[in-house]
Design a protein around this motif. Structure first.
Motif, PDB file in Angstrom:
ATOM      1  N   ARG A 531       0.650  -1.582  -0.148  1.00 12.86           N
ATOM      2  CA  ARG A 531       0.157  -0.156   0.009  1.00 12.86           C
ATOM      3  C   ARG A 531       0.730   1.157   0.125  1.00 12.86           C
ATOM      4  NH1 ARG A 531      -4.416   0.662   4.599  1.00 12.86           N
ATOM      5  NH2 ARG A 531      -5.441   2.913   3.864  1.00 12.86           N
ATOM      6  N   LEU A 532       1.636   1.187   0.606  1.00 13.99           N
ATOM      7  CA  LEU A 532       2.546   2.493   0.940  1.00 13.99           C
ATOM      8  C   LEU A 532       3.589   2.455  -0.402  1.00 13.99           C
ATOM      9  CD1 LEU A 532       3.923   5.403   2.440  1.00 13.99           C
ATOM     10  CD2 LEU A 532       5.700   3.333   3.671  1.00 13.99           C
ATOM     11  N   ASN A 533       4.049   2.045  -0.694  1.00 11.99           N
ATOM     12  CA  ASN A 533       4.896   1.635  -2.231  1.00 11.99           C
ATOM     13  C   ASN A 533       4.141   2.226  -3.229  1.00 11.99           C
ATOM     14  OD1 ASN A 533       7.039   0.747  -0.398  1.00 11.99           O
ATOM     15  ND2 ASN A 533       6.727  -1.448  -1.265  1.00 11.99           N
ATOM     16  N   ASP A 534       2.459   1.776  -3.818  1.00 16.48           N
ATOM     17  CA  ASP A 534       2.253   2.997  -4.312  1.00 16.48           C
ATOM     18  C   ASP A 534       1.603   3.715  -4.093  1.00 16.48           C
ATOM     19  OD1 ASP A 534       2.526   0.654  -6.221  1.00 16.48           O
ATOM     20  OD2 ASP A 534       0.731  -0.624  -5.729  1.00 16.48           O
ATOM     21  N   ASN A 535       1.392   4.390  -2.533  1.00 18.88           N
ATOM     22  CA  ASN A 535       0.331   5.722  -1.953  1.00 18.88           C
ATOM     23  C   ASN A 535       1.609   6.631  -3.148  1.00 18.88           C
ATOM     24  OD1 ASN A 535      -0.962   6.890  -0.940  1.00 18.88           O
ATOM     25  ND2 ASN A 535       0.313   7.961   0.377  1.00 18.88           N
ATOM     26  N   GLN A 536       0.072   7.883  -3.623  1.00 19.60           N
ATOM     27  CA  GLN A 536       1.242   8.682  -4.342  1.00 19.60           C
ATOM     28  C   GLN A 536       0.490   9.858  -3.655  1.00 19.60           C
ATOM     29  OE1 GLN A 536      -0.579   6.446  -8.359  1.00 19.60           O
ATOM     30  NE2 GLN A 536       1.166   8.631  -9.390  1.00 19.60           N
ATOM     31  N   VAL A 537      -0.575  10.410  -2.848  1.00 19.79           N
ATOM     32  CA  VAL A 537      -0.778  11.304  -2.429  1.00 19.79           C
ATOM     33  C   VAL A 537      -0.619  10.992  -0.426  1.00 19.79           C
ATOM     34  CG1 VAL A 537      -3.335  12.332  -1.642  1.00 19.79           C
ATOM     35  CG2 VAL A 537      -2.628  10.969  -3.910  1.00 19.79           C
ATOM     36  N   PHE A 538      -0.300  12.215  -0.199  1.00 23.13           N
ATOM     37  CA  PHE A 538       0.330  12.166   0.858  1.00 23.13           C
ATOM     38  C   PHE A 538       0.131  13.936   1.883  1.00 23.13           C
ATOM     39  CE2 PHE A 538       3.686   9.698  -1.248  1.00 23.13           C
ATOM     40  CZ  PHE A 538       3.786   8.955  -0.035  1.00 23.13           C
ATOM     41  N   LEU A 539      -0.054  14.088   2.888  1.00 18.54           N
ATOM     42  CA  LEU A 539      -0.071  15.160   3.354  1.00 18.54           C
ATOM     43  C   LEU A 539       1.243  15.767   3.440  1.00 18.54           C
ATOM     44  CD1 LEU A 539      -2.464  14.931   6.328  1.00 18.54           C
ATOM     45  CD2 LEU A 539      -2.650  16.026   3.966  1.00 18.54           C
ATOM     46  N   LEU A 540       1.473  16.910   3.709  1.00 13.01           N
ATOM     47  CA  LEU A 540       2.603  17.592   3.055  1.00 13.01           C
ATOM     48  C   LEU A 540       2.923  19.204   4.373  1.00 13.01           C
ATOM     49  CD1 LEU A 540       5.751  18.308   1.184  1.00 13.01           C
ATOM     50  CD2 LEU A 540       3.943  20.021   0.380  1.00 13.01           C
ATOM     51  N   TYR A 541       3.925  19.142   4.991  1.00 15.69           N
ATOM     52  CA  TYR A 541       4.433  20.027   5.975  1.00 15.69           C
ATOM     53  C   TYR A 541       5.702  20.787   5.413  1.00 15.69           C
ATOM     54  CZ  TYR A 541       0.636  17.700   8.555  1.00 15.69           C
ATOM     55  OH  TYR A 541       0.293  17.253   8.996  1.00 15.69           O
ATOM     56  N   LEU A 542       6.153  22.042   5.477  1.00 16.15           N
ATOM     57  CA  LEU A 542       6.853  23.105   5.305  1.00 16.15           C
ATOM     58  C   LEU A 542       7.315  23.106   6.172  1.00 16.15           C
ATOM     59  CD1 LEU A 542       5.940  24.787   2.116  1.00 16.15           C
ATOM     60  CD2 LEU A 542       6.600  23.019   2.001  1.00 16.15           C
ATOM     61  N   THR A 543       8.864  23.930   6.633  1.00 15.96           N
ATOM     62  CA  THR A 543       9.508  24.456   7.383  1.00 15.96           C
ATOM     63  C   THR A 543       9.276  25.748   7.118  1.00 15.96           C
ATOM     64  OG1 THR A 543      12.424  24.973   6.212  1.00 15.96           O
ATOM     65  CG2 THR A 543      11.084  22.228   7.730  1.00 15.96           C
ATOM     66  N   THR A 544       9.884  26.456   8.162  1.00 17.37           N
ATOM     67  CA  THR A 544       9.542  28.228   7.795  1.00 17.37           C
ATOM     68  C   THR A 544      10.718  28.628   6.683  1.00 17.37           C
ATOM     69  OG1 THR A 544       8.787  28.145  10.207  1.00 17.37           O
ATOM     70  CG2 THR A 544       9.376  30.179   8.953  1.00 17.37           C
ATOM     71  N   ARG A 545      11.205  28.445   7.046  1.00 20.35           N
ATOM     72  CA  ARG A 545      12.616  28.354   5.505  1.00 20.35           C
ATOM     73  C   ARG A 545      12.326  28.561   4.531  1.00 20.35           C
ATOM     74  NH1 ARG A 545      17.260  26.423   3.732  1.00 20.35           N
ATOM     75  NH2 ARG A 545      16.530  24.305   4.554  1.00 20.35           N
ATOM     76  N   GLU A 546      11.743  27.196   4.638  1.00 28.89           N
ATOM     77  CA  GLU A 546      10.949  26.367   3.160  1.00 28.89           C
ATOM     78  C   GLU A 546       9.906  27.702   2.829  1.00 28.89           C
ATOM     79  OE1 GLU A 546      12.595  21.872   2.738  1.00 28.89           O
ATOM     80  OE2 GLU A 546      10.134  22.472   3.969  1.00 28.89           O
ATOM     81  N   ARG A 547       8.679  27.620   3.589  1.00 28.39           N
ATOM     82  CA  ARG A 547       7.465  28.968   3.495  1.00 28.39           C
ATOM     83  C   ARG A 547       8.216  30.431   3.159  1.00 28.39           C
ATOM     84  NH1 ARG A 547       2.213  28.628   1.316  1.00 28.39           N
ATOM     85  NH2 ARG A 547       2.175  31.346   2.207  1.00 28.39           N
ATOM     86  N   THR A 548       8.647  30.206   3.353  1.00 32.83           N
ATOM     87  CA  THR A 548       9.260  32.010   3.715  1.00 32.83           C
ATOM     88  C   THR A 548      10.645  32.052   2.168  1.00 32.83           C
ATOM     89  OG1 THR A 548      10.018  32.201   6.153  1.00 32.83           O
ATOM     90  CG2 THR A 548      10.644  33.610   4.407  1.00 32.83           C
ATOM     91  N   THR A 549      10.824  31.058   1.578  1.00 30.53           N
ATOM     92  CA  THR A 549      11.479  31.009   0.524  1.00 30.53           C
ATOM     93  C   THR A 549      10.605  30.376  -0.418  1.00 30.53           C
ATOM     94  OG1 THR A 549      13.368  29.867   0.754  1.00 30.53           O
ATOM     95  CG2 THR A 549      12.884  29.887  -1.391  1.00 30.53           C
ATOM     96  N   TYR A 550       9.737  29.934  -0.706  1.00 26.56           N
ATOM     97  CA  TYR A 550       8.497  29.993  -1.248  1.00 26.56           C
ATOM     98  C   TYR A 550       7.110  31.376  -1.695  1.00 26.56           C
ATOM     99  CZ  TYR A 550       3.862  28.377  -3.511  1.00 26.56           C
ATOM    100  OH  TYR A 550       2.738  28.647  -3.950  1.00 26.56           O
ATOM    101  N   GLU A 551       7.554  32.165  -0.333  1.00 33.63           N
ATOM    102  CA  GLU A 551       6.874  33.513  -0.826  1.00 33.63           C
ATOM    103  C   GLU A 551       7.477  34.443  -1.157  1.00 33.63           C
ATOM    104  OE1 GLU A 551       5.272  34.049   3.051  1.00 33.63           O
ATOM    105  OE2 GLU A 551       4.241  32.934   3.229  1.00 33.63           O
ATOM    106  N   ALA A 552       8.980  34.407  -0.712  1.00 31.97           N
ATOM    107  CA  ALA A 552       9.644  35.837  -1.954  1.00 31.97           C
ATOM    108  C   ALA A 552      10.481  35.403  -2.693  1.00 31.97           C
ATOM    109  CB  ALA A 552      10.560  35.083  -0.611  1.00 31.97           C
ATOM    110  N   LYS A 553      10.807  34.170  -3.437  1.00 31.13           N
ATOM    111  CA  LYS A 553      10.913  33.617  -4.915  1.00 31.13           C
ATOM    112  C   LYS A 553       9.447  33.099  -5.804  1.00 31.13           C
ATOM    113  CE  LYS A 553      14.766  32.260  -3.789  1.00 31.13           C
ATOM    114  NZ  LYS A 553      16.097  33.452  -4.385  1.00 31.13           N
TER     115      LYS A 553
END
Length: 613
Positions: A531-553
């Motif tokens: 089941r895990l090897n075929d799973n393609q949908v996940f809940l995703l969590y970003l770090t504060t640094r990744e979110r800041t980079t995403y917003e800035a760029k």
């Protein structure tokens, strides 16, 4: 029975007598007892004119003769109202013959016993001030009178100048709480008015003939006790656990205590309105459906509906439920407009010869696959478990076309869907029948689409995931600043921008097990590995640094490009025509964010033991 004096009628206001026994053998079909009121008629000079049953008389507004006596069926609420003109009164005066008749009402009990009914003139004005609640109680009443307004010229009457008539006649019949097969003596309340024939002949006034079947105070108290009990149960059993679960989901997306800001308070308030009103909706539905069933399906009438005038709490609950659900809907729309979607293209550029033919160089990657996936995702936004158009159409066909809406009338017949002009509707019954059919239509569509169509025909969500995999594009959907969903679309093919033959060959390899599974994690060997090897949908969590980079760029560059395009086109034109082409800085930011997300996914794939739960 007769009265010794007019004051003897006061006894009837306190007397509690047996009047009707609606018991029937269990083999009988659903029916109701008939209330028979006999009118003892007298002339003005006291001459007795005989008995007649009260059926269609005294309805000054006029009505269909076939419906005029429906109120005699026990439990059948009746209300005939209109704007009364002087001509209507004169018609009744002519139809009632030249001499005014006086009526003494009796309730027929058994085969021949008559019980006198109390009559009260609501607007009776005594010559002296009195606080006696029985003021206005009389022995006999009249319908339309022109004799008292006709002056005498010598020994002969002249032309009628003033006419007296009832603007309100209300017959109240109350069911006893113990025993349930008896009623209190019916009471008749009359309000009279008088008009001069030569003054404002075109003016109108409100008039009503009404028959009410009421519960005694104890029975109405039991209704509200059941109401309060259900309200507490549903709020505690449904609303409170749902509130805790949604707050837990919200806090789960917040990675640190520093994010417990005013957004948390706003979300808590909106959630209380949403889930609290949802509990009220359940209370309204079950209470109305319960009373719809026990009132309409009772074989004999032992239960009467609570009058709409006593259902202020029900109306307030309806308003609170609508307001709360509206707040939840507005919040849902607002949250959906703030969702960010990012498409990550995993396609590797092809190597082609340079134009001068000297060496190989990387060819640009086509953007059409990304545009196609974005278009399919946009179409997926309108996918629903039900069709609102179909639901409303079927509701109209059932409620209006088949006239099932008449089930909201306060009549004890479950299968009588005929149209009646003077029936009285109950907000409880009306709510119950409409919500019952609405819920039945919705659940029917949900079961058909979710259980049958999606499982055996096609599932648009699964098709979208398959399309993203074939296009070699992953989808990031952020419904919160640092949380969202990830659809893994990276495949093992050398190129996704290929011919149909090449795509078919890759699918055949997957079918024969010659390539890895589609999931993000393909090397896991523990429990639930397939089941895990075929799973393609996940809940995703970003770090504060990744979110800041995403917003800035990415986000700020996209917003700036859209604002500049609107300024060039004009606010209205830019809103209608689109934001125009993206600036070079925004395209560069998109490339940098794509690289960041690729590194994040690769890192999660390598360290799935710690980064994938």
């Amino acid at each position: 029975s007769t009265y010794a004096t007019a004051t003897d009628v006061n006894v009837n206001w306190q007397f509690r007598g047996e009047a009707i026994n609606p018991s029937l053998p269990s083999t009988e079909v659903q029916t109701t007892s008939v209330v028979t009121i006999v009118l003892s008629t007298y002339a003005m000079n006291g001459t007795w004119l005989g008995y007649r049953n009260w059926t269609k008389q005294f309805q000054i507004c006029g009505t269909d003769k076939q419906e005029a006596s429906d109120w005699t069926n026990f439990g059948w609420a009746y209300k005939n109202e209109c704007q009364l003109s002087l001509d209507d009164v004169l018609v009744e005066l002519r139809d009632d013959c030249s001499e005014t008749a006086l009526y003494d009402p009796y309730l027929l009990i058994g085969s021949g016993s008559l019980y006198p009914l109390p009559v009260k003139i609501s607007n009776y004005q005594p010559t002296t001030t009195s606080t006696d609640p029985n003021t206005g109680a009389v022995r006999r009443f009249f319908f339309v009178d022109g004799a008292m307004g006709t002056p005498m010229v010598g020994a002969f009457p002249s032309t009628t100048q003033v006419v007296q008539y009832p603007t309100s006649m209300r017959l109240a019949i109350t069911l006893r709480d113990d025993p349930r097969n008896q009623i209190f003596p019916p009471m008749l309340f009359i309000t009279y008015a008088a008009r001069s024939l030569g003054v404002q002949p075109d003016s109108t006034e409100y008039a009503v003939f009404q028959v009410q079947y009421l519960n005694s105070g104890n029975l109405d108290d039991k209704f509200w006790y059941a109401w309060q009990t259900m309200l507490i149960v549903f709020e505690v059993v449904i609303s409170f656990p749902l509130f805790i679960w949604r707050m837990w989901q919200f806090m789960r997306k917040r990675r640190g205590p520093e994010q417990a800001d005013q957004d948390l308070l706003i979300y808590a308030f909106v959630t209380i309105c949403d889930v609290g009103s949802l509990g009220l909706v359940f209370v309204l539905f079950f209470v109305s459906l319960y009373y719809l069933c026990i009132y309409k399906l009772q074989k004999t009438v032992y239960f009467l509906m609570v009058q709409d005038g006593d259902l202020d709490n029900f109306r307030i609950t309806v308003i609170l439920a609508i307001v709360g659900q509206t707040v939840g809907l507005i919040n849902t729309v607002y949250q959906q407009t703030k969702v960010d979607v990012f498409l990550l293209d995993w396609e590797k550029p092809r190597k082609v010869l340079a134009r001068d033919g000297g060496k190989e160089e990387s060819a640009p990657v086509s953007a059409w696959r990304t545009l196609m996936v974005a278009n399919e995702l946009n179409e997926l936004q309108s996918a629903r478990w039900s069709s609102p158009a179909f639901t409303l159409l079927m509701l109209a066909l059932i409620l209006v076309g088949a006239n099932v809406q008449q089930s909201g009338d306060i009549t004890p017949y479950a299968q009588d869907y005929g149209h009646y002009d003077n029936n009285v509707q109950s907000i409880v019954l009306r709510w119950g029948v409409r919500v019952a059919f609405f819920l039945a239509l919705y659940l029917g569509q949900f079961v058909f689409i979710r259980v049958l169509y999606f499982h055996f025909v096609s599932n648009p969500v699964s098709q979208f995931i398959d399309l993203a995999f074939l296009a070699n594009i992953s989808v990031f959907i952020f419904d919160d600043k640092q949380a969202g969903y990830y659809v893994h679309g990276r495949n093992q093919a050398q190129h996704a921008d290929a011919s149909l033959r090449d795509l078919n060959q890759e699918l055949l390899k997957e079918e024969e097990g010659l390539v890895a599974n589609r999931g993000l994690i393909t090397t896991y060997q523990g429990a639930n590995a397939p089941r895990l090897n075929d799973n393609q949908v996940f809940l995703l969590y970003l770090t504060t640094r990744e979110r800041t980079t995403y917003e800035a760029k990415m986000l700020r560059q996209a917003e700036q490009s859209a604002a500049e395009a609107r300024m060039k086109r004009g606010n209205v034109g830019g809103l209608l025509a689109g934001s125009g082409k993206a600036a070079e800085a925004a395209l560069q930011g998109q490339g940098e964010v794509s690289g960041m997300f690729k590194r994040m996914v690769d890192d999660a794939e390598r360290n799935h033991a710690t980064q994938v739960i």
